[in-house]
Design a protein around this motif. Structure first.
Motif, PDB file in Angstrom:
ATOM      1  N   ARG A  78      -3.598 112.795  16.396  1.00 41.48           N
ATOM      2  CA  ARG A  78      -4.785 112.015  16.715  1.00 41.48           C
ATOM      3  C   ARG A  78      -4.549 110.557  16.357  1.00 41.48           C
ATOM      4  N   GLN A  87      -6.567 104.730  12.758  1.00 44.62           N
ATOM      5  CA  GLN A  87      -6.411 105.931  11.931  1.00 44.62           C
ATOM      6  C   GLN A  87      -5.454 106.847  12.675  1.00 44.62           C
ATOM      7  N   VAL A  88      -4.385 107.262  11.974  1.00 44.07           N
ATOM      8  CA  VAL A  88      -3.360 108.111  12.575  1.00 44.07           C
ATOM      9  C   VAL A  88      -3.290 109.415  11.790  1.00 44.07           C
ATOM     10  N   GLU A  89      -3.347 110.549  12.507  1.00 45.08           N
ATOM     11  CA  GLU A  89      -3.218 111.860  11.877  1.00 45.08           C
ATOM     12  C   GLU A  89      -1.895 112.477  12.298  1.00 45.08           C
ATOM     13  N   GLN A  91       0.438 116.128  11.783  1.00 44.49           N
ATOM     14  CA  GLN A  91       0.534 117.505  11.320  1.00 44.49           C
ATOM     15  C   GLN A  91       1.994 117.765  10.987  1.00 44.49           C
ATOM     16  N   ARG A  96      -1.789 118.246   6.904  1.00 44.36           N
ATOM     17  CA  ARG A  96      -2.402 117.241   7.766  1.00 44.36           C
ATOM     18  C   ARG A  96      -2.478 115.967   6.955  1.00 44.36           C
ATOM     19  N   VAL A  98      -3.355 111.781   6.967  1.00 50.32           N
ATOM     20  CA  VAL A  98      -4.123 110.763   7.669  1.00 50.32           C
ATOM     21  C   VAL A  98      -3.796 109.418   7.035  1.00 50.32           C
ATOM     22  N   SER A  99      -3.486 108.438   7.876  1.00 52.83           N
ATOM     23  CA  SER A  99      -3.183 107.099   7.398  1.00 52.83           C
ATOM     24  C   SER A  99      -4.029 106.088   8.144  1.00 52.83           C
ATOM     25  N   VAL A 100      -4.523 105.101   7.429  1.00 50.69           N
ATOM     26  CA  VAL A 100      -5.224 103.982   8.038  1.00 50.69           C
ATOM     27  C   VAL A 100      -4.258 102.804   8.016  1.00 50.69           C
TER      28      VAL A 100
END
Length: 135
Positions: A78, A87-89, A91, A96, A98-100
């Motif tokens: 995502r 925002q990058v997700e 897997q 999981r 998540v990075s901003v």
């Protein structure tokens, strides 16, 4: 000392119960019997095995030199873009992440759903590298 059933150990290691049995039968994991005769693994040896096994998990393509020790190779699932921030997700196996990051970084790296990338976690920051080395 805590003990774990085969199923519990499999869940912690992210493998099937049969794989844990094979590892135990092959001598890679120490397994004992509890008072009821069930096969169990002691927590200390399971932790050592998990740490040793984890050292080779999610290898980073090209073996990039970095001070960040916690790298998670995976697939982008995502990307949410704003005018300045993204925002990058990712897997990575069962994880999981998540990075901003800046929108500019996402565009420069060509991050999009389906792209292979590596999340690097240091302290409270998650850094993202494009896996194919594209810059």
């Amino acid at each position: 000392m805590p003990t774990y059933s085969i199923g519990q150990a499999a869940g912690l290691l992210g493998v099937s119960s049969e794989t844990v049995r094979r590892w135990a039968d092959g001598g890679q994991l120490r397994m004992d019997r509890d008072g009821a005769g069930n096969r169990v693994l002691d927590g200390v040896s399971l932790a050592a095995f998990a740490k040793e096994r984890g050292a080779g998990q999610h290898p980073v393509p090209g073996e990039v030199q970095t001070s960040v020790r916690n790298s998670f190779a995976g697939i982008v699932t995502r990307v949410l873009l704003d005018d300045v921030i993204a925002q990058v997700e990712i897997q990575s196996g069962p994880h999981r992440l998540v990075s901003v990051v800046s929108r500019e970084a996402v565009e420069e790296l060509g991050l999009a759903v389906g792209v292979t990338a590596t999340a690097r976690v240091k302290s409270t920051n998650v850094h993202i590298d494009r896996a194919d080395g594209r810059s």
